[in-house]
Design an enzyme around this catalytic site. Structure first.
Site, PDB file in Angstrom:
ATOM      1  N   GLU A 232       1.622  -0.438  -4.866  1.00  0.00           N
ATOM      2  CA  GLU A 232       0.626   0.633  -5.219  1.00  0.00           C
ATOM      3  C   GLU A 232       1.616   1.849  -5.287  1.00  0.00           C
ATOM      4  O   GLU A 232       2.254   2.542  -4.542  1.00  0.00           O
ATOM      5  CB  GLU A 232      -0.469   0.881  -4.272  1.00  0.00           C
ATOM      6  CG  GLU A 232      -1.281   1.998  -4.552  1.00  0.00           C
ATOM      7  CD  GLU A 232      -2.166   2.153  -3.390  1.00  0.00           C
ATOM      8  OE1 GLU A 232      -3.305   2.593  -3.650  1.00  0.00           O
ATOM      9  OE2 GLU A 232      -1.840   2.322  -2.237  1.00  0.00           O
TER      10      GLU A 232
ATOM     11  N   ASP B 211       0.677  -1.125   0.104  1.00  0.00           N
ATOM     12  CA  ASP B 211      -0.132  -0.028   0.050  1.00  0.00           C
ATOM     13  C   ASP B 211       0.748   1.477   0.065  1.00  0.00           C
ATOM     14  O   ASP B 211       1.814   1.408   0.787  1.00  0.00           O
ATOM     15  CB  ASP B 211      -0.749   0.014   1.344  1.00  0.00           C
ATOM     16  CG  ASP B 211      -1.737   0.981   1.198  1.00  0.00           C
ATOM     17  OD1 ASP B 211      -2.571   1.106   0.524  1.00  0.00           O
ATOM     18  OD2 ASP B 211      -2.003   1.922   2.408  1.00  0.00           O
TER      19      ASP B 211
END
Length: 708
Positions: free
Chosen positions: A387, A350
Site C-alpha cells: 500500500e 499496510d
C-alpha cells in the site's frame, strides 16, 4: 523450590520448544535484567512463577528451562531505565507480550493498569506507574511447531494469472448458510467446502486476508461497545489472532490457521496476508505499555528529537523504525516465519511507505528493508504488495517502490471512479490506467503487473455503495460522521441511498457492471473485495473498521438482482482467464509485432479514425474505443512458445447519451462477435450485424474476433 534455568542460546528469538524444554531469547539494548513470568492456565491472571534470564549475548537476554512444555503461558518483565525524555520506558511492573510469541491468550483489559504511567498525573507519562498490569495483558503461549502438512504444495500462481480477493476471515463467513454455526467467523469456517467452492466458481486465485496477526481493541472503541473489526492494531507479529479460532484454548489458533492454508492450497488458492508492520497498538507517548515500548522503545519506534514523543507517519500514534537493524530483523523474522512455518504465499503491507523511511524519515526506494526482502532466498520468492502511501511528508509513492514489489494503485481507482461518473478531462488518464499504467512504471523498467488494479477496497465504500451514495454515512461509528474519507469520487445516480425507482436501480446495476468490466479488462493485476461480486452494502458507511456486525459481514442471502451480478462477475473473471491479451507482461507499443494482423494496441474515436494526440486533450471526450491484438503478444509462454489469443475490441461510453461507434474492420476471414455488454448482464455472445454499434449512455461493450 526455584526452577533450574540454564544459560541457553541467543537464538532463535522468542520461546522455542525443542522437545525437552524451552529456550527464551529477548533482545533489549537497554534492559539491565529480563524476567520470565509463568501463569496458571486455569487462572491466567495468576502469576505462579518468575525467573530471570541468566545470560546476555549482544543485547539478547537468554535462558533455557528444561521440562517446560507447549501450552505454557508466560509474559516478560524488563528492568531498565524509565526515562521518557531519552526514549526509554522500561517498567518491570508492566507485564509485556513477547514480540516473538507464536500465540497469545486473553485480551487487553483497559480497566487494568496497562499504562506505564499513572493516569491523571500532572506530568503524565514522565512518572512511572508501579501497579502490576499482569491481569490486563494477554499471555504469550509456548507452542510446538509440529503440524502434519501432508502433501501441501504452494499453488505458485504467476502474476499475470493472479486475481486477488480481499476478504476478512470473520466477515466472509459469519452469515454463510453452508458454514456450520460453530465455525462461522473462524479460520476453519473460511476453509469450509461451500466457501472454497464459491471462490473456485468465482475464478479468484488468491485470497488476501485482512490482518490476522494478533491485535488489540482500542480503549475508546471498548468504551463505545465497538471493536477493531479490521485488526489494524497489531500486538504480536508471529501470533495468529485467537478470535478467529473455533477452539478457545491456548495456541489452538496456530494449528487451525495452518489447516485453513492447507485446505485452500489443496483447492489451488493462494493465501496472502495483510500485514501491519508500520505501527503497533501501543500508540503514542500516552498509549499503553504492552510489548515493544517496555522492551526497547528507542530501538523499535521512530522518536522525535526530544525522545519522549513519537514520529507518526501512520496516523496511529507511532511508527515502527524499520531503518533500525533490530526493528528490521523483527519484521523479516516474522515474514519468514509466516512463509516457512505457516506456508502463506505473500503479503500486502499496510502503509508500506513507512517501511522505506530512513535517516530523518524521508522515503528511500533503496531502503535497507527493501534490499533485504529483494535478496532474501525465502521472501524474494513470495508475492509482495505495497500500500504505497502513508500520512507523512512525501508519503504518496504510487510508482515509487522497487522490484519485486507490486503496488495498490490509488490512481487507477480514482480514474475509473471519476470516468464512470462522467467527469471531464479523463481521456488520457483512462488510456494509461486501463492499459497498464506505463506512465507510472515504464521509465523505471517495471512491468504492467507492478500495478494492483482495484476500484474498491476494505477501506471505503463497497461497490454497491459507490453507486448508491454521494456522501458517507458513518453515524454508527460514534464519531458524528467525522471519520472516513470525504472525497470518495462516488455518485448516487440521482437518489441518495436505497430507492424503489426502477430507472435509478437499472443505472446503478449498469454502473457496477461498468466498473467490474473495466477492472477485469485492464492490464495489471485485478483485485476485488469480498461481497462486491454480490452487491454487498454497508449502508453508506465508508469506514466500517469498528463494525463487527451485519454491517460488515457478507450477506449470502441473494435476491435476483444480486444473483445476476454474481453471475456477471464470474463471467468476467473466467473471460479474463481465457484471454492472454488481458494478461500481458509488457507494455503496449502501438505497433505490429511478428506478423500480426493488428497492432498490439490501437485507440479509435467513435466515428472510426485512430486517435491522434489532439483527441486525447479534448475535455469532453467520454467515449473511447481500443483494439487489443491477440496475435501481437511479445512474450512467449512458459515453454518458450509464441502466445496467440483472440483480438478484442472494447468500447467505453461514460457519456449519459447513446453513442454510435464505427467498428474497425476485423482481420481477413474474421468477424466481430459481441462477447458481453453492460447494458444487459446476460447479453452476448452474439454476432454483430453491420459496421456500426450503438452503445447506450454509461455502458461498455466487448467484441471478440472469431472466424467468419
Amino acid at each position: 523450590m526455584s526452577r533450574e534455568v540454564w544459560p541457553g542460546k541467543p537464538w532463535p528469538r522468542g520461546a522455542t520448544f525443542d522437545g525437552s524444554g524451552v529456550n527464551f531469547a529477548i533482545y533489549s539494548q537497554v534492559a539491565t535484567r529480563v524476567e520470565v513470568c509463568l501463569f496458571d492456565p486455569a487462572d491466567p491472571a495468576r502469576e505462579i512463577e518468575r525467573f530471570g534470564l541468566p545470560e546476555s549475548t549482544d543485547f539478547v537476554h537468554h535462558g533455557y528451562v528444561p521440562g517446560l512444555e507447549p501450552g505454557t503461558l508466560y509474559g516478560l518483565r524488563v528492568h531498565g531505565p524509565y526515562e521518557p525524555t531519552k526514549g526509554h520506558r522500561c517498567n518491570p511492573h508492566k507485564l509485556l507480550v513477547d514480540p516473538y510469541a507464536k500465540a497469545l491468550y486473553g485480551d487487553v483489559d483497559w480497566r487494568q493498569p496497562v499504562f506505564g504511567y499513572p493516569l491523571g498525573h500532572e506530568q503524565q507519562d514522565l512518572a512511572r506507574d508501579e501497579r502490576d498490569s499482569a491481569a490486563g495483558v494477554p499471555k504469550s503461549v509456548v507452542v510446538s511447531d509440529y503440524f502434519d502438512w501432508g502433501n501441501d504444495r504452494r499453488p505458485d500462481i504467476n502474476w499475470r494469472e493472479t486475481v486477488l480477493y480481499e476478504a476478512h476471515v470473520r466477515g466472509l463467513t459469519m452469515r454463510h448458510p453452508g458454514v456450520p454455526e460453530h465455525l462461522r467467523g473462524t479460520y476453519a469456517g473460511l476453509a469450509c467446502p461451500p466457501v472454497i467452492e464459491h471462490l473456485l466458481k468465482l475464478g479468484v486465485t488468491s485470497v488476501e486476508l485482512l490482518p490476522v496477526h494478533a491485535f488489540a481493541d482500542d480503549s475508546f472503541l471498548d468504551d463505545k461497545k465497538l471493536s477493531n473489526f479490521w485488526g489494524y492494531n497489531t500486538l504480536g507479529y508471529f501470533a495468529p489472532e485467537q478470535y478467529y479460532a473455533s477452539r478457545k484454548t491456548p495456541g489452538a489458533a496456530v494449528a487451525e490457521f495452518k489447516a485453513m492454508v492447507r485446505d485452500l492450497h489443496a483447492a489451488g488458492i493462494e493465501v496472502i496476508l495483510d500485514v501491519v508492520y508500520n505501527h503497533t497498538c501501543e500508540g503514542n507517548h500516552l498509549g499503553p505499555t504492552l510489548s515493544l515500548k517496555g522492551i526497547d522503545n528507542a530501538s523499535y519506534y521512530w522518536l522525535m528529537p526530544d525522545g519522549r514523543h513519537y514520529l507518526d507517519f501512520t496516523g496511529c500514534g507511532n511508527s515502527i523504525n524499520a531503518s533500525n537493524p533490530q526493528a528490521a530483523r523483527l519484521i523479516i523474522d516474522s515474514l519468514r516465519y509466516w512463509v516457512t512455518e505457516m506456508h502463506v504465499d505473500g503479503f500486502r503491507f499496510d502503509l508500506a511507505t513507512v517501511l522505506g523511511r530512513t535517516g530523518e524519515g524521508a522515503f528511500d526506494r533503496d531502503a535497507a528493508l527493501f534490499q533485504i526482502l529483494h535478496q532474501d532466498p525465502v521472501l524474494g520468492r513470495v508475492k509482495l504488495i505495497a500500500e504505497p502511501w502513508d500520512v507523512g511528508l512525501g508519503g504518496y509513492q504510487v510508482g515509487g517502490f522497487p522490484p519485486p514489489w507490486r503496488e495498490w494503485n490509488g490512481k487507477y481507482r480514482d480514474a475509473l471512479r471519476r470516468y464512470w461518473k462522467g467527469d471531464e478531462n479523463l481521456a488520457s488518464e483512462m488510456g494509461y490506467r486501463i492499459t497498464g499504467n506505463a506512465d507510472l512504471y515504464a521509465e523505471a523498467r517495471r512491468r504492467p503487473q507492478a500495478s494492483i488494479n482495484f476500484v474498491t477496497a476494505h477501506d471505503g465504500f463497497t461497490l454497491h455503495d459507490l453507486v448508491t451514495y454521494s456522501h458517507k454515512h458513518n453515524e454508527a461509528n460514534g464519531e458524528h460522521n467525522r471519520d472516513g474519507a470525504d472525497d470518495n469520487q462516488s455518485w448516487n445516480c440521482g437518489v441518495e441511498g436505497e430507492t424503489d425507482k426502477a430507472d435509478v436501480i437499472a443505472l446503478r446495476e449498469r454502473q457496477k457492471r461498468n466498473l467490474l468490466a473495466s477492472l477485469f479488462l485492464s492490464t495489471g493485476i485485478p483485485m476485488i473485495v469480498a461481497g462486491d461480486e454480490m452487491g454487498r452494502t454497508q449502508g453508506g458507511n465508508n469506514n466500517a473498521y469498528c463494525q463487527d456486525n451485519e454491517l460488515s459481514w457478507v450477506d449470502w442471502n441473494l435476491d435476483e438482482r444480486r444473483r445476476k451480478l454474481l453471475a456477471f462477475t464470474r463471467k468476467l473473471i473466467h473471460f479474463r482467464h481465457r484471454q492472454p491479451v488481458l494478461q500481458r507482461r509488457r507494455f503496449f507499443k502501438g505497433q505490429h509485432l511478428w506478423d500480426s494482423e493488428h497492432k498490439d494496441l490501437t485507440w479509435f474515436r467513435p466515428d472510426g479514425p485512430e486517435m491522434k494526440a489532439e483527441d486525447w486533450e479534448k475535455p469532453f471526450v467520454r467515449s473511447l474505443a481500443f483494439l487489443l491484438g491477440g496475435d501481437a503478444i511479445p512474450t512467449p509462454d512458459e515453454r518458450g512458445q509464441r502466445i496467440i489469443g483472440d483480438a478484442l475490441l472494447i468500447l467505453l461510453n461514460s457519456h449519459h447519451e447513446p453513442v454510435t461507434y464505427k467498428l474497425p474492420p476485423a482481420a481477413q476471414s474474421q468477424r466481430w462477435e459481441l462477447e458481453l455488454c453492460t447494458t444487459d448482464d446476460n447479453r452476448g455472445p452474439e454476432p454483430v450485424k453491420g459496421e456500426t454499434f450503438e452503445l447506450i449512455g454509461r455502458s461498455l461493450a466487448v467484441f471478440r474476433q472469431v472466424a467468419d
